[in-house]
Design a protein around this motif. Structure first.
Motif, mmCIF file in Angstrom:
data_model
loop_
_atom_site.group_PDB
_atom_site.id
_atom_site.type_symbol
_atom_site.label_atom_id
_atom_site.label_comp_id
_atom_site.label_asym_id
_atom_site.label_seq_id
_atom_site.Cartn_x
_atom_site.Cartn_y
_atom_site.Cartn_z
ATOM 1 N N SER A 282 50.787 97.426 30.191
ATOM 2 C CA SER A 282 51.491 96.336 30.489
ATOM 3 C C SER A 282 51.422 95.068 30.059
ATOM 4 O O SER A 282 50.233 93.995 29.126
ATOM 5 C CB SER A 282 50.801 95.888 31.757
ATOM 6 O OG SER A 282 51.823 94.767 32.475
ATOM 7 N N SER A 323 52.712 95.525 36.750
ATOM 8 C CA SER A 323 52.356 96.351 36.454
ATOM 9 C C SER A 323 51.123 97.366 37.340
ATOM 10 O O SER A 323 51.546 98.186 36.613
ATOM 11 C CB SER A 323 51.353 95.375 35.321
ATOM 12 O OG SER A 323 50.728 94.675 35.807
ATOM 13 N N ARG A 327 47.429 96.410 36.249
ATOM 14 C CA ARG A 327 46.896 95.695 36.645
ATOM 15 C C ARG A 327 45.019 95.394 36.485
ATOM 16 O O ARG A 327 44.837 95.040 37.434
ATOM 17 C CB ARG A 327 47.015 94.142 37.938
ATOM 18 C CG ARG A 327 47.161 93.124 37.923
ATOM 19 C CD ARG A 327 47.761 92.645 39.077
ATOM 20 N NE ARG A 327 48.621 92.409 39.546
ATOM 21 C CZ ARG A 327 49.182 93.772 40.267
ATOM 22 N NH1 ARG A 327 48.402 94.581 41.270
ATOM 23 N NH2 ARG A 327 51.399 93.986 40.741
ATOM 24 N N GLN A 351 57.913 94.240 32.279
ATOM 25 C CA GLN A 351 57.808 95.510 33.903
ATOM 26 C C GLN A 351 59.290 95.956 33.884
ATOM 27 O O GLN A 351 60.039 96.634 34.364
ATOM 28 C CB GLN A 351 57.644 94.673 34.919
ATOM 29 C CG GLN A 351 58.050 92.926 35.105
ATOM 30 C CD GLN A 351 57.631 92.121 36.338
ATOM 31 O OE1 GLN A 351 57.252 93.297 37.443
ATOM 32 N NE2 GLN A 351 58.266 91.495 36.997
ATOM 33 N N GLU A 372 54.007 102.331 36.626
ATOM 34 C CA GLU A 372 52.984 102.629 35.339
ATOM 35 C C GLU A 372 53.759 103.416 34.552
ATOM 36 O O GLU A 372 53.529 103.156 33.333
ATOM 37 C CB GLU A 372 51.484 102.948 36.205
ATOM 38 C CG GLU A 372 50.831 102.227 37.509
ATOM 39 C CD GLU A 372 52.048 102.172 38.678
ATOM 40 O OE1 GLU A 372 50.786 102.087 39.519
ATOM 41 O OE2 GLU A 372 52.314 103.454 39.037
ATOM 42 N N HIS A 375 55.768 102.617 32.056
ATOM 43 C CA HIS A 375 55.359 101.707 31.139
ATOM 44 C C HIS A 375 55.352 102.697 29.453
ATOM 45 O O HIS A 375 55.771 102.538 28.643
ATOM 46 C CB HIS A 375 53.952 101.268 30.966
ATOM 47 C CG HIS A 375 54.720 99.971 32.014
ATOM 48 N ND1 HIS A 375 54.511 100.087 33.180
ATOM 49 C CD2 HIS A 375 54.313 98.545 31.670
ATOM 50 C CE1 HIS A 375 54.861 98.637 33.627
ATOM 51 N NE2 HIS A 375 54.681 97.732 32.408
ATOM 52 N N ASP A 422 58.824 88.168 34.622
ATOM 53 C CA ASP A 422 58.286 88.753 33.290
ATOM 54 C C ASP A 422 57.475 87.545 32.963
ATOM 55 O O ASP A 422 57.824 86.215 32.584
ATOM 56 C CB ASP A 422 58.497 89.753 32.196
ATOM 57 C CG ASP A 422 58.444 90.913 31.934
ATOM 58 O OD1 ASP A 422 57.790 91.710 32.922
ATOM 59 O OD2 ASP A 422 60.058 90.668 31.947
#
Length: 463
Positions: A282, A323, A327, A351, A372, A375, A422
């Motif tokens: 992230s 994220s 995170r 994101q 997740e 990503h 973001d």
């Protein structure tokens, strides 16, 4: 396509370019004031022994058979949507009660702790997949379960808490007010996975018959996840398919390690050139692309061993973003060591990019991925088309879709309503967060000498 369930986990420890730097005991623990974390001896052995293969106990195999092997397919619809130049293969880990890959290690840990006589497991969770997996594993192996979940995630995903309670777990929003470590923290702590973990560590240390467990960054948990990559290798072989890029999302590193490290071990064992292993992180917690390689805390108590990791600083207030389970301030020590030696590449994803990629997968493959996983999908899309960070696939891309997004629809609603924003860390904020850390290679038992940045960081990659 039929493949066998793996009966052994595969470790990458025998195949590292250089050994991992040893952990360092902080001064508080050395003085007798640290919080102890007791591991079953088998998990200790799995973390330190350079044994390549580990037999999976029959009790764990029996539980795995409920949902493994997991599917792998060529995502032709996704390929068309992104204009891919090469085949893109998906390995999907969302088809179990936890909705993610986390159950692979949760079952193993619950089994080993139960064998060691523990009565209750307590843990911290970010987006909730790990907490759900641990609750399910405890239910199967007859253990009580307690979960501290990051407050912002629990508010966004209240049904994660409901599912954990359905499985018999007790849930606490973190900061909870139940621990001293929560009382000592400042503003912004509601987004901190390090704090949730720290609360779990402290709670376990002050209650009899209770043990702390963790599901992402530890070497043994990444070993348990190797079933993902082992299956993927067999499935690709059955399709007569080859890939030159393997992609997974990284919070601390468990699903990325699970999909990627068996490919590394296989290449090293045979003396061949393996695929490029790409960690997608992230942009709100960019430890592998903008962090430093230094000794840092793994949780907010600061009393466990300091580990050599790529980190943006355990005290950095990570912005509130989707994220989710990514995170976390640092990467697992085995992932960090391989990044440092150049055996792992990395790229950061916003994101907006992650959820856009998730929407594309939903529309073109009828699979709703967790944020997740988005990503990893966004990174895979770049690698299969125009390229990213100097990398571009030539033969094919394998991507781990680490979980489903059915409990993350609030994030996708914000995407559809054009409400996403973001917030990447500023260079000044990162410099402040890591300035007191000790670089790997410097004596970690002595105070840091000046700024870490003057010693070579932020590294943003291997050196």
């Amino acid at each position: 396509m039929t493949i066998a369930l793996p009966t052994r986990w595969r470790s990458a420890l025998p195949h590292l370019t250089t050994p991992m730097p040893p952990d360092v005991t902080p001064a508080t623990a050395a003085a007798g004031t640290g919080v102890g974390v007791n591991l079953p001896m088998e998990l200790v052995r799995q973390s330190v022994l350079e044994r390549e293969y580990w037999d999976i106990p029959k009790e764990i195999l029996a539980a795995y058979r409920q949902f493994r092997p997991t599917p792998l397919w060529r995502a032709t619809g996704f390929e068309r949507a992104i204009g891919s130049r090469v085949p893109v293969y998906m390995k999907y880990e969302g088809g179990n009660i936890s909705g993610s890959h986390k159950l692979n290690t949760a079952l193993a840990q619950a089994y080993y702790y139960q064998q060691a006589g523990v009565k209750e497991l307590v843990t911290g969770t970010g987006a909730g997949q790990w907490g759900t997996a641990m609750a399910a594993a405890c239910a199967l192996f007859g253990l009580r379960c307690r979960v501290f979940m990051v407050d912002s995630s629990l508010r966004r995903k209240p049904y994660r808490g409901v599912l954990m309670r359905m499985l018999g777990a007790e849930i606490h929003s973190s900061p909870s007010g139940l621990t001293g470590v929560a009382d000592r923290r400042g503003e912004g702590i509601g987004n901190s996975l390090a704090l949730a973990i720290g609360e779990a560590v402290e709670y376990a240390s002050t209650h009899d018959g209770v043990a702390f467990c963790i599901g992402s960054g530890e070497t043994y948990s990444i070993l348990h996840q190797s079933v993902i990559g082992i299956e993927a290798q067999d499935q690709l072989a059955a399709l007569d398919a080859t890939v030159d890029m393997v992609v997974g999302a990284v919070g601390a590193g468990s699903n990325f390690g699970g999909i990627a490290l068996p490919f590394h071990a296989g290449a090293r064992a045979t003396g061949t050139q393996g695929p490029t292993l790409v960690a997608a992180e992230s942009a709100t917690a960019p430890k592998l692309t903008r962090g430093v390689y230094a000794y840092d805390k793994t949780d907010a108590t600061g009393t466990g061993p300091l580990e050599a990791m790529y980190t943006i600083g355990s005290d950095y207030p990570i912005p509130d973003a989707h994220s989710a389970g990514l995170r976390f301030h640092g990467a697992a020590k085995i992932i960090s060591a391989m990044r440092h030696t150049g055996d792992i590449a990395a790229t950061a994803v916003t994101q907006q990019e992650a959820l856009d990629a998730g929407r594309l997968l939903t529309r073109n493959e009828c699979v709703l991925p967790a944020p997740e996983s988005g990503h990893a999908l966004a990174a895979a899309a770049k690698l299969a088309t125009s390229g990213a960070d100097g990398m571009r696939a030539q033969n094919g891309v394998l991507v781990c879709v680490s979980g489903h997004g059915y409990l993350d629809l609030a994030a996708y609603e914000q995407l559809l309503n054009d409400e996403l924003g973001d917030e990447a860390p500023s260079e000044q904020a990162l410099m402040s967060a890591v300035s007191g850390l000790t670089p790997v290679g410097q004596d970690a038992s002595s105070p840091p000498r000046g700024s870490l940045l003057s010693a070579g960081g932020p590294l943003g990659g291997p050196r």
